[in-house]
Structures are given as C-alpha cells and as structure tokens.
Design a protein around this motif. Structure first.
Motif, short mmCIF file in Angstrom:
data_model
loop_
_atom_site.label_atom_id
_atom_site.label_comp_id
_atom_site.label_asym_id
_atom_site.label_seq_id
_atom_site.Cartn_x
_atom_site.Cartn_y
_atom_site.Cartn_z
N ARG A 42 0.88 -1.17 0.00
CA ARG A 42 0.00 0.00 0.00
C ARG A 42 0.91 1.22 0.00
N LEU A 43 0.68 2.15 -0.93
CA LEU A 43 1.51 3.33 -1.09
C LEU A 43 0.69 4.60 -0.94
N LYS A 44 1.18 5.50 -0.12
CA LYS A 44 0.66 6.86 -0.06
C LYS A 44 1.85 7.75 -0.39
N ILE A 45 1.72 8.54 -1.43
CA ILE A 45 2.83 9.36 -1.90
C ILE A 45 2.34 10.77 -2.21
N VAL A 46 3.15 11.74 -1.83
CA VAL A 46 2.85 13.15 -2.08
C VAL A 46 3.99 13.72 -2.89
N SER A 47 3.66 14.28 -4.05
CA SER A 47 4.68 14.83 -4.93
C SER A 47 4.09 15.93 -5.80
N GLU A 48 4.89 16.92 -6.07
CA GLU A 48 4.48 17.99 -6.99
C GLU A 48 4.26 17.42 -8.40
N ALA A 49 4.86 16.27 -8.69
CA ALA A 49 4.71 15.63 -10.00
C ALA A 49 3.25 15.27 -10.29
N PHE A 50 2.42 15.18 -9.26
CA PHE A 50 1.02 14.80 -9.46
C PHE A 50 0.10 16.00 -9.67
#
Length: 95
Positions: A42-50
């Motif tokens: 399970r992945l939770k990711i925060v990035s400006e790329a999104f």
C-alpha cells in the motif's frame, strides 16, 4: 526494510516526493493463490509531480517509475497519490 521495499523507495525517489508511506501487506494475503511469487504493498505518496494530473495519470506515472518491478516483483499495489496542495492542514502538520 526488505530488499524489495528498498528498491521501490529508490525508484519512487525519482518523483521527488515530500512524503512516502509504503506498507508491506503481503502477510495479509498469505495463502491467496495469486500472491505466490509477488508482494502486496500500500503506497501513499505526495509529490508535486502529481499536480494537475487525474488519478489515472498519477497511477500511470507511479507504474512507469517503478518499471519492471511492477511486472516482476509486485503482485498488487494500492496507490494514493497526492499533490502537496491537496493535503489537509492536519496531514501537513504530521509530516
């Protein structure tokens, strides 16, 4: 941290994330026929790329970033991908 988790984190670093939560849920799927030879994460990711991308485009970006790991080492990956401005105030405070 397992070798696979280290590989996943190294690949995800290409997205310059401000936050990555990667949880190995493989043990919860033991005995599941499709789980043989693959892991569940399970992945939770925060990035400006999104920023400015819809959910499908975000998932494709993660899949492309992980490359062959998606096809060879992972059986399942649950993704929650966010741009930084989408986080609630509470989530920003807990980073």
């Amino acid at each position: 941290m397992t070798a696979l988790e280290a590989k996943l984190r190294a690949r995800l670093a290409a997205l310059s994330p401000s936050r990555v939560e990667l949880i190995d849920e493989s043990a919860r799927h033991a005995g599941h026929a499709g789980a043989r030879g693959g892991a569940h994460f399970r992945l939770k990711i925060v990035s400006e790329a999104f920023a400015g991308r819809n959910m499908l485009a975000r998932h494709r970006l993660v899949y492309d970033t992980l490359g062959e790991l998606m096809r060879q080492d992972l059986h399942a990956l649950s993704i929650a991908a966010f741009a930084p401005e989408e986080l609630s105030t509470t989530e920003k405070e807990t980073r």
